[in-house]
Design a protein around this motif. Structure first.
Motif, short mmCIF file in Angstrom:
data_model
loop_
_atom_site.label_atom_id
_atom_site.label_comp_id
_atom_site.label_asym_id
_atom_site.label_seq_id
_atom_site.Cartn_x
_atom_site.Cartn_y
_atom_site.Cartn_z
N LYS A 60 0.83 -1.20 0.00
CA LYS A 60 0.00 0.00 0.00
C LYS A 60 0.87 1.26 0.00
N ALA A 61 1.95 1.23 0.80
CA ALA A 61 2.86 2.38 0.83
C ALA A 61 3.50 2.60 -0.54
N PHE A 62 3.92 1.52 -1.21
CA PHE A 62 4.48 1.63 -2.54
C PHE A 62 3.45 2.20 -3.52
N ALA A 63 2.25 1.62 -3.50
CA ALA A 63 1.23 2.01 -4.48
C ALA A 63 0.80 3.46 -4.31
N GLU A 64 0.76 3.94 -3.08
CA GLU A 64 0.35 5.32 -2.84
C GLU A 64 1.46 6.32 -3.16
N SER A 65 2.68 5.82 -3.36
CA SER A 65 3.80 6.69 -3.75
C SER A 65 4.42 6.19 -5.04
N ALA A 66 3.56 5.72 -5.96
CA ALA A 66 4.04 5.13 -7.21
C ALA A 66 4.90 6.11 -8.00
N ARG A 67 5.95 5.53 -8.59
CA ARG A 67 6.89 6.26 -9.45
C ARG A 67 7.66 7.35 -8.70
N ARG A 68 7.75 7.20 -7.37
CA ARG A 68 8.61 8.07 -6.57
C ARG A 68 9.58 7.18 -5.81
N VAL A 69 10.85 7.57 -5.80
CA VAL A 69 11.85 6.79 -5.07
C VAL A 69 11.62 6.97 -3.57
N LEU A 70 11.57 5.86 -2.85
CA LEU A 70 11.39 5.88 -1.41
C LEU A 70 12.60 5.24 -0.74
N THR A 71 13.15 5.90 0.25
CA THR A 71 14.23 5.31 1.03
C THR A 71 13.64 4.28 2.00
N GLY B 237 4.48 -13.63 -14.41
CA GLY B 237 5.03 -14.20 -15.63
C GLY B 237 5.14 -13.22 -16.78
N SER B 238 4.69 -11.98 -16.59
CA SER B 238 4.72 -10.99 -17.67
C SER B 238 6.09 -10.37 -17.86
N GLY B 239 6.98 -10.53 -16.87
CA GLY B 239 8.30 -9.92 -16.96
C GLY B 239 8.35 -8.50 -16.42
N LEU B 240 7.21 -7.95 -16.03
CA LEU B 240 7.16 -6.59 -15.50
C LEU B 240 7.69 -6.58 -14.07
N GLU B 241 8.73 -5.79 -13.84
CA GLU B 241 9.31 -5.66 -12.50
C GLU B 241 8.79 -4.35 -11.89
N MET B 242 7.76 -4.48 -11.07
CA MET B 242 7.12 -3.28 -10.53
C MET B 242 7.94 -2.63 -9.43
N GLY C 238 17.12 3.90 -2.80
CA GLY C 238 16.02 3.18 -2.17
C GLY C 238 15.29 2.34 -3.18
N TYR C 239 13.96 2.42 -3.17
CA TYR C 239 13.12 1.60 -4.04
C TYR C 239 12.07 2.48 -4.73
N ILE C 240 11.60 1.99 -5.90
CA ILE C 240 10.55 2.71 -6.62
C ILE C 240 9.52 1.69 -7.13
N PHE C 241 8.26 2.04 -6.98
CA PHE C 241 7.16 1.24 -7.53
C PHE C 241 6.85 1.82 -8.89
N ASP C 242 7.49 1.25 -9.93
CA ASP C 242 7.53 1.87 -11.25
C ASP C 242 6.38 1.39 -12.13
N VAL C 243 5.16 1.79 -11.76
CA VAL C 243 3.97 1.43 -12.51
C VAL C 243 2.88 2.46 -12.19
N ARG C 244 1.99 2.69 -13.14
CA ARG C 244 0.90 3.62 -12.89
C ARG C 244 -0.12 2.99 -11.95
N VAL C 245 -0.57 3.77 -10.98
CA VAL C 245 -1.56 3.31 -10.00
C VAL C 245 -2.78 4.21 -10.05
N ASP C 246 -3.96 3.59 -10.09
CA ASP C 246 -5.22 4.33 -10.08
C ASP C 246 -6.03 3.97 -8.84
#
Length: 238
Positions: A168-179, A213-218, A226-234
């Motif tokens: 949830k923390a990742f999804a709410e801060s999608a496409r932002r690098v989080l430490t 299995g899609s190969g997408l590394e979210m 840090g880490y980034i949740f690199d996918v669009r979230v709606d």
């Protein structure tokens, strides 16, 4: 608060003295706390009433705590705060990898355990209150009320309370690098002792569960950042 309204805490420990101290203390602070001396007794107690949280000793005769955590995590069971003898770092890491939500070294202070229990039980309620009913990304759906993750093919993926809070923390801060520190702030309570490695192992578990299995590394690692949740979230259903 009546006994029927109180959160049920199941303390699983083969030491009767520890069980009595912890259940009495939790009961004094408003919880419906009961004890079990083994994994078999835990199963019987859960059949009678599903607990809201389990306090679980790792070292028990018969089925040990690590086996119990693996079994509960695989079936989407209640959150687990594990207890382990001080210095057993390997068991702690394995327990977190298998799905435990928090850790305390034994002997533990009942007051500290109470703080951990409150922190773990607070996470889903806070999450549901602050956000809409669901977050969707790349065909996946994270239900914020039921705390359920659904794959693009509609199948549910079991999440521990800690995994849910982190995703949830990742999804709410999608496409932002989080430490790591920012992830801990968003996913865990300030009154819960946290180890950096705990974040790493939970992220590793999430990556495996998000692999369709899609190969997408979210969830991607940004070295030195840090880490980034690199996918669009709606948000849906808000």
């Amino acid at each position: 608060m009546s006994n029927d309204d109180a959160a049920r805490i199941l303390v699983v420990d083969d030491d009767p003295g520890i069980r009595e101290v912890l259940t009495d203390y939790l009961s004094q602070h408003g919880y419906d706390a009961v004890g079990a001396a083994s994994a078999a007794e835990m199963d019987r107690a859960m059949a009678a009433r599903t607990p809201d949280l389990i306090v679980l000793d790792l070292m028990m005769p018969g089925e040990d705590g690590l086996s119990v955590i693996r079994r509960l995590s695989g079936t989407g069971g209640p959150p687990v705060v594990m207890l382990s003898a001080m210095g057993e770092e390997t068991d702690r890491i394995i327990g977190l990898e298998l799905g435990a939500d928090d850790y305390l070294a034994k002997p533990c202070n009942p007051r500290e355990l109470l703080a951990r229990v409150r922190a773990v039980l607070r996470r889903p309620r806070e999450g549901a209150a602050k956000s809409g009913p669901a977050l969707t990304f790349a065909g996946w759906r994270l239900d914020l009320l039921r705390r359920e993750l659904s794959r693009p093919d509609g199948r549910n993926v079991g999440l521990s309370a800690g995994e849910f809070a982190l995703l949830k923390a990742f999804a709410e801060s999608a496409r932002r690098v989080l430490t790591r520190e920012q992830l801990l702030d968003r996913a865990r309570s300030a009154d819960s002792e946290v180890f950096d490695r705990a974040v790493d192992v939970q992220i590793s578990r999430l990556r495996k569960k998000l692999d369709d299995g899609s190969g997408l590394e979210m969830i991607q690692t940004r070295r030195g950042e840090g880490y980034i949740f690199d996918v669009r979230v709606d948000k849906v259903g808000a």
